[in-house]
Design an enzyme around this catalytic site. Sequence first.
Site, short mmCIF file in Angstrom:
data_model
loop_
_atom_site.label_atom_id
_atom_site.label_comp_id
_atom_site.label_asym_id
_atom_site.label_seq_id
_atom_site.Cartn_x
_atom_site.Cartn_y
_atom_site.Cartn_z
N ARG A 236 7.38 16.52 20.12
CA ARG A 236 6.49 15.77 20.82
C ARG A 236 7.24 14.42 20.74
NH1 ARG A 236 4.51 19.31 23.11
NH2 ARG A 236 2.35 20.04 23.19
N HIS A 284 10.11 16.93 29.71
CA HIS A 284 8.94 17.80 29.22
C HIS A 284 8.89 19.01 29.69
CE1 HIS A 284 5.07 17.91 26.36
NE2 HIS A 284 5.73 19.31 26.41
P1 NDP Z 1 4.65 26.51 14.63
O1 NDP Z 1 3.10 26.08 14.12
O2 NDP Z 1 4.87 28.07 14.82
O3 NDP Z 1 5.64 25.90 13.46
C1 NDP Z 1 5.52 24.54 13.38
C2 NDP Z 1 6.54 24.54 12.05
O4 NDP Z 1 6.46 23.14 11.59
C3 NDP Z 1 6.51 25.27 10.86
O5 NDP Z 1 7.57 25.91 10.18
C4 NDP Z 1 5.72 24.35 9.93
O6 NDP Z 1 6.05 24.61 8.55
C5 NDP Z 1 6.49 23.11 10.21
N1 NDP Z 1 5.82 22.03 9.81
C6 NDP Z 1 4.54 21.42 10.18
N2 NDP Z 1 4.22 20.43 9.66
C7 NDP Z 1 5.13 20.09 8.74
C8 NDP Z 1 5.41 19.07 7.96
N3 NDP Z 1 4.50 17.90 7.68
N4 NDP Z 1 6.63 19.15 7.11
C9 NDP Z 1 7.59 20.08 7.19
N5 NDP Z 1 7.44 20.95 8.30
C10 NDP Z 1 5.95 21.17 8.95
O7 NDP Z 1 4.97 25.80 15.90
P2 NDP Z 1 5.93 26.47 17.07
O8 NDP Z 1 7.26 26.69 16.48
O9 NDP Z 1 5.13 27.49 17.92
O10 NDP Z 1 5.91 25.10 18.16
C11 NDP Z 1 6.13 23.71 17.47
C12 NDP Z 1 6.05 22.88 18.52
O11 NDP Z 1 6.97 22.69 19.67
C13 NDP Z 1 4.54 22.65 19.08
O12 NDP Z 1 3.74 21.93 17.97
C14 NDP Z 1 4.87 21.53 20.34
O13 NDP Z 1 4.59 20.38 20.09
C15 NDP Z 1 6.34 21.82 20.59
N6 NDP Z 1 6.57 22.48 21.85
C16 NDP Z 1 7.30 21.74 23.07
C17 NDP Z 1 7.69 22.57 24.17
C18 NDP Z 1 8.13 21.53 24.92
O14 NDP Z 1 8.40 21.95 26.12
N7 NDP Z 1 8.91 20.57 24.98
C19 NDP Z 1 6.96 23.77 24.31
C20 NDP Z 1 6.42 24.47 23.38
C21 NDP Z 1 6.06 23.71 22.10
P3 NDP Z 1 5.37 25.96 7.85
O15 NDP Z 1 6.33 27.08 8.35
O16 NDP Z 1 5.45 25.66 6.32
O17 NDP Z 1 4.01 26.06 8.39
C1 OXD Z 2 3.54 23.12 24.68
C2 OXD Z 2 4.08 22.26 25.53
O1 OXD Z 2 3.01 22.76 23.55
O2 OXD Z 2 4.43 22.97 26.72
O3 OXD Z 2 3.49 24.44 24.86
O4 OXD Z 2 4.59 21.32 25.44
#
Ligand code: NDP
Ligand code: OXD
Length: 321
Positions: A236, A284
Site C-alpha cells: 500500500r 496499482h
Molecule cells: P496476509 O494478511 O496474508 O499477510 C500479511 C503479512 O504481513 C503476514 O506475514 C504478517 O505477519 C505480516 N505483517 C503484518 N503486520 C506486520 C508487522 N507489524 N510487522 C511485521 N509483519 C507484519 O496479507 P496478504 O499477503 O494477502 O496481502 C498483503 C497486502 O498486499 C494486502 O494487505 C494489500 O495491502 C496488498 N495487496 C496489494 C495488491 C496490489 O495490487 N498492489 C493486491 C493485493 C494485495 P504474520 O504472518 O505474523 O501474521
Molecule cells: C487488494 C488490492 O488489496 O487490489 O486486493 O489492492
Amino acid sequence: MNKGALALLVHGGTENWSPERWQSRFDDVCGDRRVLRLPDPALDPAEVHYAAVWKPAPGELAAFPNLRVIFNLGAGVDALMADSSLPNVPLVRVAVGDLTGRMTEYVVLHALMHHRQELYLRACQRERRWQPRSQWPASAISVGVMGLGTLGSDAAEVLARIGFRVAGWSRSARRIEGIECFYGAAQLEAFLRRTDMLVCLLPLTPDTRQVLNRGLFAKLNRNSPLGAPVLINAGRGGLQNEPDILSCLDDGTLGAASLDVFETEPLPPDSPFWTHPKVVLTPHNAADTDPDEISKYVAQQIERFEAGGALENVVDRERGY
Ligand code: NDP
Ligand code: OXD
C-alpha cells in the site's frame, strides 16, 4: 423463504472495479439471491444480509441493520478498518490462488527486471549503444520479502526457485522451507542488513504506516552487484514515506524502485515519481481481483456460512489485517 440480499458497494473507479461488471458476475453465481448494486433508491436496508465491497464510503455499511458478513473484494482491508462505524460482523478478505499468482508474477517480473539490469539495457537500446555489462547470477542477490502472508510467502518461494537467496520478515515466527525467516521488531535490522532487494507485501496498519522510510533504507546491504539496494512495493502507498524514497533515490541510498501503490491514488499528474529515471511505476494493478474468481469465492462462502460452516479468511480486527 426469501434469501437475504447481497448489497454490492464498489467505488474503485478503474476498469477492473466497474460496478456493472461485478453485478453481472454476482448475478450469475448467486442463484435466487437478490444482488443489489448501490446506490439503489428502492432498497430496503433491512433486506441486506451480506455486503460485497471495495472502498465503501465511511458509514455506508452502518446503514444495514441485519448485516451478517462483509466481504471485502480485495486482500487489503485498510480502507475498511479506517471506518469507525464499521458494523461488528465478520469481515472476510480475499485470499485465493488467482490473486496470489498475479502478485507473484508482478514480484518476479520486477525482481528480474532489476536483477537483469533492464533499466540500463533499455537506455542502451534507446541510444543505440552495444555495451553489455557483466551479469551476475541470481544466487548473488539477497531478496528480502516484508510480509510472509498469503502473497509474500508465495512470491518468496518462487523467487527462491529462480535461485535468489530469499529471506522474509513477518510479525510472528514463520517456517518456510528454503526461506530464511525473521520476525518482529527485534529481528528487523538483521533482516535488512542481508537484503539487496526489498519487496514489500505488508498490509497497511497503524504498526506498518510509513515503515518504508530513510532510516530503514539506510540499513539495507550496500555491497551487492546491484550497486545500491532496490525497493519493490506492491503493498500500500501508506507503507512508504514518499519524500524519503525520492531523496534516497537521488542520493544513492536506493538504486531503483518499482512502485505499484502510492499515498494518493490516482497518482497526481505533477508527482515527481512519473518521470524519475530510477522509478518503474504501475497504476496499482500488481494483482487485480478478478470478478469471475472472487464472485464465486464469495458465493461459496455464503453457502457454507448458511449451512453452518465457518467463514474463511476472516480479518482479525485487533491486528488490523
Ligand atoms: P496476509 O494478511 O496474508 O499477510 C500479511 C503479512 O504481513 C503476514 O506475514 C504478517 O505477519 C505480516 N505483517 C503484518 N503486520 C506486520 C508487522 N507489524 N510487522 C511485521 N509483519 C507484519 O496479507 P496478504 O499477503 O494477502 O496481502 C498483503 C497486502 O498486499 C494486502 O494487505 C494489500 O495491502 C496488498 N495487496 C496489494 C495488491 C496490489 O495490487 N498492489 C493486491 C493485493 C494485495 P504474520 O504472518 O505474523 O501474521
Ligand atoms: C487488494 C488490492 O488489496 O487490489 O486486493 O489492492
